[in-house]
Design a protein around this motif. Structure first.
Motif, PDB file in Angstrom:
ATOM      1  N   GLN A 173      42.275  36.371   6.950  1.00 41.56           N
ATOM      2  CA  GLN A 173      42.621  36.127   8.469  1.00 41.56           C
ATOM      3  C   GLN A 173      42.814  34.831   9.155  1.00 41.56           C
ATOM      4  O   GLN A 173      43.644  34.493   9.762  1.00 41.56           O
ATOM      5  N   VAL A 174      41.819  33.826   8.595  1.00 46.04           N
ATOM      6  CA  VAL A 174      42.336  32.486   8.910  1.00 46.04           C
ATOM      7  C   VAL A 174      43.393  31.859   8.538  1.00 46.04           C
ATOM      8  O   VAL A 174      44.155  31.153   9.312  1.00 46.04           O
ATOM      9  N   THR A 175      43.716  32.027   7.275  1.00 42.38           N
ATOM     10  CA  THR A 175      45.115  31.511   6.788  1.00 42.38           C
ATOM     11  C   THR A 175      46.178  32.215   7.458  1.00 42.38           C
ATOM     12  O   THR A 175      47.286  31.374   7.947  1.00 42.38           O
ATOM     13  N   HIS A 176      46.246  33.493   7.669  1.00 40.45           N
ATOM     14  CA  HIS A 176      47.424  34.077   8.162  1.00 40.45           C
ATOM     15  C   HIS A 176      47.471  33.676   9.775  1.00 40.45           C
ATOM     16  O   HIS A 176      48.501  33.577  10.311  1.00 40.45           O
ATOM     17  N   LEU A 177      46.433  33.714  10.484  1.00 40.65           N
ATOM     18  CA  LEU A 177      46.333  33.249  11.903  1.00 40.65           C
ATOM     19  C   LEU A 177      46.839  31.987  11.975  1.00 40.65           C
ATOM     20  O   LEU A 177      47.410  31.656  12.952  1.00 40.65           O
ATOM     21  N   SER A 178      46.319  30.955  11.311  1.00 35.71           N
ATOM     22  CA  SER A 178      46.770  29.665  11.290  1.00 35.71           C
ATOM     23  C   SER A 178      48.187  29.323  11.064  1.00 35.71           C
ATOM     24  O   SER A 178      48.939  28.519  12.010  1.00 35.71           O
ATOM     25  N   ILE A 179      48.844  29.989  10.180  1.00 35.82           N
ATOM     26  CA  ILE A 179      50.396  30.066   9.990  1.00 35.82           C
ATOM     27  C   ILE A 179      51.059  30.519  11.051  1.00 35.82           C
ATOM     28  O   ILE A 179      51.985  29.950  11.487  1.00 35.82           O
ATOM     29  N   SER A 180      50.589  31.810  11.587  1.00 36.25           N
ATOM     30  CA  SER A 180      51.333  32.229  12.376  1.00 36.25           C
ATOM     31  C   SER A 180      51.164  31.591  14.011  1.00 36.25           C
ATOM     32  O   SER A 180      52.242  31.426  14.360  1.00 36.25           O
ATOM     33  N   LEU A 181      50.198  30.899  14.079  1.00 34.03           N
ATOM     34  CA  LEU A 181      50.284  29.995  15.463  1.00 34.03           C
ATOM     35  C   LEU A 181      51.182  28.894  15.367  1.00 34.03           C
ATOM     36  O   LEU A 181      51.876  28.347  16.061  1.00 34.03           O
ATOM     37  N   LEU A 182      51.197  28.170  13.992  1.00 32.71           N
ATOM     38  CA  LEU A 182      52.261  27.233  13.861  1.00 32.71           C
ATOM     39  C   LEU A 182      53.545  27.896  14.048  1.00 32.71           C
ATOM     40  O   LEU A 182      54.529  26.915  14.409  1.00 32.71           O
ATOM     41  N   VAL A 183      53.759  29.058  13.530  1.00 32.11           N
ATOM     42  CA  VAL A 183      55.392  29.584  13.477  1.00 32.11           C
ATOM     43  C   VAL A 183      55.626  29.886  15.281  1.00 32.11           C
ATOM     44  O   VAL A 183      56.797  29.519  15.581  1.00 32.11           O
ATOM     45  N   THR A 184      54.733  30.445  15.778  1.00 25.22           N
ATOM     46  CA  THR A 184      55.313  31.154  17.141  1.00 25.22           C
ATOM     47  C   THR A 184      55.002  29.978  18.307  1.00 25.22           C
ATOM     48  O   THR A 184      55.777  30.022  19.067  1.00 25.22           O
ATOM     49  N   ARG A 185      54.013  29.170  17.993  1.00 24.20           N
ATOM     50  CA  ARG A 185      53.598  28.056  19.010  1.00 24.20           C
ATOM     51  C   ARG A 185      53.630  28.774  20.538  1.00 24.20           C
ATOM     52  O   ARG A 185      54.403  28.173  21.402  1.00 24.20           O
ATOM     53  N   LYS A 186      53.149  29.946  20.562  1.00 23.12           N
ATOM     54  CA  LYS A 186      53.219  30.628  21.939  1.00 23.12           C
ATOM     55  C   LYS A 186      51.502  30.694  22.345  1.00 23.12           C
ATOM     56  O   LYS A 186      50.678  31.239  21.974  1.00 23.12           O
ATOM     57  N   LEU A 187      51.319  30.020  23.606  1.00 22.50           N
ATOM     58  CA  LEU A 187      50.080  29.997  24.174  1.00 22.50           C
ATOM     59  C   LEU A 187      50.041  31.310  24.968  1.00 22.50           C
ATOM     60  O   LEU A 187      50.792  31.980  25.652  1.00 22.50           O
ATOM     61  N   PRO A 188      48.655  31.992  24.891  1.00 18.16           N
ATOM     62  CA  PRO A 188      48.455  32.985  25.822  1.00 18.16           C
ATOM     63  C   PRO A 188      48.603  32.962  27.097  1.00 18.16           C
ATOM     64  O   PRO A 188      48.460  31.802  27.868  1.00 18.16           O
ATOM     65  N   ALA A 189      49.044  33.991  27.967  1.00 18.65           N
ATOM     66  CA  ALA A 189      49.224  33.726  29.413  1.00 18.65           C
ATOM     67  C   ALA A 189      48.678  34.808  30.244  1.00 18.65           C
ATOM     68  O   ALA A 189      48.258  35.778  29.853  1.00 18.65           O
ATOM     69  N   PHE A 190      48.283  34.520  31.639  1.00 22.05           N
ATOM     70  CA  PHE A 190      47.727  35.465  32.491  1.00 22.05           C
ATOM     71  C   PHE A 190      48.501  35.930  33.666  1.00 22.05           C
ATOM     72  O   PHE A 190      49.781  35.538  33.349  1.00 22.05           O
ATOM     73  N   GLY A 191      47.996  36.447  34.814  1.00 22.55           N
ATOM     74  CA  GLY A 191      48.826  36.903  35.780  1.00 22.55           C
ATOM     75  C   GLY A 191      49.682  38.229  35.355  1.00 22.55           C
ATOM     76  O   GLY A 191      50.760  38.456  35.642  1.00 22.55           O
ATOM     77  N   PHE A 192      48.703  39.379  35.150  1.00 19.69           N
ATOM     78  CA  PHE A 192      49.263  40.674  34.830  1.00 19.69           C
ATOM     79  C   PHE A 192      49.771  41.289  35.934  1.00 19.69           C
ATOM     80  O   PHE A 192      48.889  41.415  37.137  1.00 19.69           O
ATOM     81  N   GLU A 193      50.827  42.037  35.974  1.00 18.09           N
ATOM     82  CA  GLU A 193      51.325  42.934  36.915  1.00 18.09           C
ATOM     83  C   GLU A 193      51.005  44.185  36.723  1.00 18.09           C
ATOM     84  O   GLU A 193      50.636  44.810  35.635  1.00 18.09           O
ATOM     85  N   GLY A 194      50.656  45.072  37.703  1.00 15.09           N
ATOM     86  CA  GLY A 194      50.201  46.362  37.644  1.00 15.09           C
ATOM     87  C   GLY A 194      51.086  47.470  36.957  1.00 15.09           C
ATOM     88  O   GLY A 194      50.538  48.165  36.292  1.00 15.09           O
ATOM     89  N   ALA A 195      52.397  47.251  37.215  1.00 15.19           N
ATOM     90  CA  ALA A 195      53.248  47.953  36.635  1.00 15.19           C
ATOM     91  C   ALA A 195      53.515  47.821  35.110  1.00 15.19           C
ATOM     92  O   ALA A 195      53.388  48.710  34.174  1.00 15.19           O
ATOM     93  N   MET A 196      53.294  46.416  34.532  1.00 15.19           N
ATOM     94  CA  MET A 196      53.298  46.165  33.074  1.00 15.19           C
ATOM     95  C   MET A 196      52.135  46.631  32.414  1.00 15.19           C
ATOM     96  O   MET A 196      52.301  47.259  31.576  1.00 15.19           O
ATOM     97  N   VAL A 197      50.810  46.549  33.172  1.00 14.63           N
ATOM     98  CA  VAL A 197      49.515  46.971  32.809  1.00 14.63           C
ATOM     99  C   VAL A 197      49.642  48.542  32.472  1.00 14.63           C
ATOM    100  O   VAL A 197      49.227  49.215  31.529  1.00 14.63           O
ATOM    101  N   ARG A 198      50.163  49.440  33.437  1.00 12.39           N
ATOM    102  CA  ARG A 198      50.282  50.590  33.368  1.00 12.39           C
ATOM    103  C   ARG A 198      51.303  51.341  32.256  1.00 12.39           C
ATOM    104  O   ARG A 198      50.926  52.225  31.461  1.00 12.39           O
TER     105      ARG A 198
END
Length: 483
Positions: A173-198
């Motif tokens: 898991q550490v290996t897979h997660l490390s490589i995937s973070l290098l590939v995606t370079r996407k940081l988590p985001a906040f600000g959830f909308e009600g319609a999206m959550v539903r």
């Protein structure tokens, strides 16, 4: 460069080899009781992971907009992973209070960390697939499996016992997660909308329900055996189940893909009025091909189970031999269920799938509970009874939604009886003859007898059931233009 499909296939092959290698080495070194303890804790962790994953990755993969929503879903996955990891830790302290051994408690804690990492890693895999980085996704899993294999084997040899397998899982898991973070370079985001959550909740709810039912059914016997017969009983049962499962996966994964392709082709062909007729014909063809491929493999496993157990493991595991035979027969009867998901989905009857999953779960739990007081053989027999019941249900679904009656199904297999008889007879004879000599080691005898039987079986098919060979060739010709 390998294409995405080839790389994905390579990843599955590497994963199976690595996991099976760890399984064999761990079973040999740990013994039935310790291996059974690992199997019980692992089963609990997998159910915890399935609850934690919900449907994050599928939702990300289905998303058609920009990267904001996938990043928001990634945040939810991270939160979920930590919540369920904490629940796992709480369970470990409860186990300590209950009086379980220190190694078992530590194993539970290691798997709790694994649940957190695996939840995030699953969402990250969804992001990579959404970004169309299929090759890099497969590569990250291949590297993770190889690192996990190295860590598991090295720590097993160093004497870490049952904890070694958890170390390997964490390393993966550490290996897979490390490589995937290098590939995606996407940081988590906040600000959830009600319609999206539903929408996310509605989407994930279906995945959660179907996956949990399937996984609870998969591990129901493990928990029941553990509660009634203890870790050693679980060890014997899981070893038998894993050997049978290795053969079943060889059939199920390509079989399901072929089923989707065949039934979709039949449904979408020219002339909508003839669609039902085409689906019926393709289903009969598919069931024949499943029988042609699965029956010899499971019969070979049943005939050579004693050699495989003693050769891959040792004499300590020989009580698992009759379990392998009975579970293999149950899996053979259950092979036809591979057709249900693609058939019902493509004919607009997917609402039947949750009902079928519930029937399978209730039947499995009920028969196992009735059988477990009588021992492991009775439990294996219960799985055989369950397979017979589910075969009857499956044939009923084929009749209702594809017009394939049980009589038509059995009639389509009539010309396979002769070739199967030739193959089985050759297998038994060659296996007996090879046991009379001492030059070829036992494992090689099992392989050699199987190859001899396959040759005889193939020749008998060509002579006695040439239509099957034509169907196999015809399937390949139809698939060729799509490559």
């Amino acid at each position: 460069m390998l294409g995405a499909g080839a790389m994905t296939a390579a990843e599955r092959i590497v994963a199976q080899i690595c996991q099976f290698t760890v399984f064999i080495v761990a079973a040999r070194m740990l013994g039935p009781a310790d291996f059974g303890t690992y199997a019980l804790v692992s089963a609990c962790a997998i159910l915890l992971l399935r609850a934690s994953e919900v449907g994050w990755a599928p939702y990300i993969m289905c998303w058609a907009g920009d990267d904001l929503v996938p990043r928001q879903v990634l945040t939810m996955a991270i939160v979920c992973g930590f919540v369920f990891g904490i629940l796992g830790f709480a369970g470990s302290y409860g186990a300590q209070w209950w009086g379980m051994s220190a190694d078992t408690v530590v194993l539970m804690q290691l798997f709790s960390v694994w649940v957190t990492l695996a939840t995030i890693s699953s969402a990250q895999k969804g992001v990579m697939i959404w970004m169309k980085r299929l090759r890099l996704s497969a590569l990250s899993e291949i590297l993770g499996e190889l690192v996990g294999l190295a860590v598991s084997l090295s720590t097993l040899l160093a004497g870490w016992g049952v904890l070694s397998i958890a170390f390997g899982r964490l390393a993966y898991q550490v290996t897979h997660l490390s490589i995937s973070l290098l590939v995606t370079r996407k940081l988590p985001a906040f600000g959830f909308e009600g319609a999206m959550v539903r929408e996310l909740w509605t989407f994930s709810h279906h995945f959660f329900t179907s996956r949990m039912l399937a996984n609870i059914r998969l591990y129901a016997a493990t928990f029941i055996i553990g509660g009634a017969l203890g870790p050693a009983g679980v060890g014997y049962y899981r070893v038998a189940e894993r050997l049978v499962g290795a053969v079943a996966e060889v059939i199920a994964v390509p079989g399901q893909l072929l089923g989707w392709a065949l039934f979709k082709e039949a449904r979408d062909g020219e002339g909508a009025a003839q669609a039902d007729t085409r689906v019926r014909a393709q289903l009969l063809t598919f069931l024949r091909l499943l029988t042609v491929i699965s029956a010899p493999l499971f019969v070979w496993l049943i005939a050579t189970s004693d050699i495989l157990i003693s050769g891959l493991l040792d004499s300590e595991w020989l009580p698992a031999v009759p379990l392998v035979a009975m579970l293999a027969l149950a899996r053979l009867l259950g092979t036809y269920g591979i057709a249900t998901e693609p058939l019902l989905s493509l004919t607009g009857q997917s609402r039947e799938l949750p009902r079928l999953s519930m029937i399978m779960l209730v039947t499995t739990v009920a028969t196992t509970l009735v059988a477990v007081p009588f021992g492991l053989l009775a439990v294996a027999g219960a799985q055989l009874v369950t397979a017979v019941i589910l075969l009857v249900v499956t044939l009923r679904l084929f009749d209702r939604f594809a017009g394939v009656t049980p009589a038509a199904f059995l009639g389509s297999l009539r010309d396979l009886v002769g070739p199967l008889g030739v193959g089985i007879g050759t297998l038994v004879a060659s296996d007996y003859i090879l046991t009379l000599q001492t030059l070829v080691p036992p494992l090689a005898q099992a392989v050699l007898s199987g190859l001899i039987a396959v040759a005889a079986y193939g020749a008998a098919l060509a002579l006695m059931a040439p239509s099957v060979v034509e169907q196999l060739i015809g399937t390949r010709r139809k698939e060729a233009p799509a490559r």
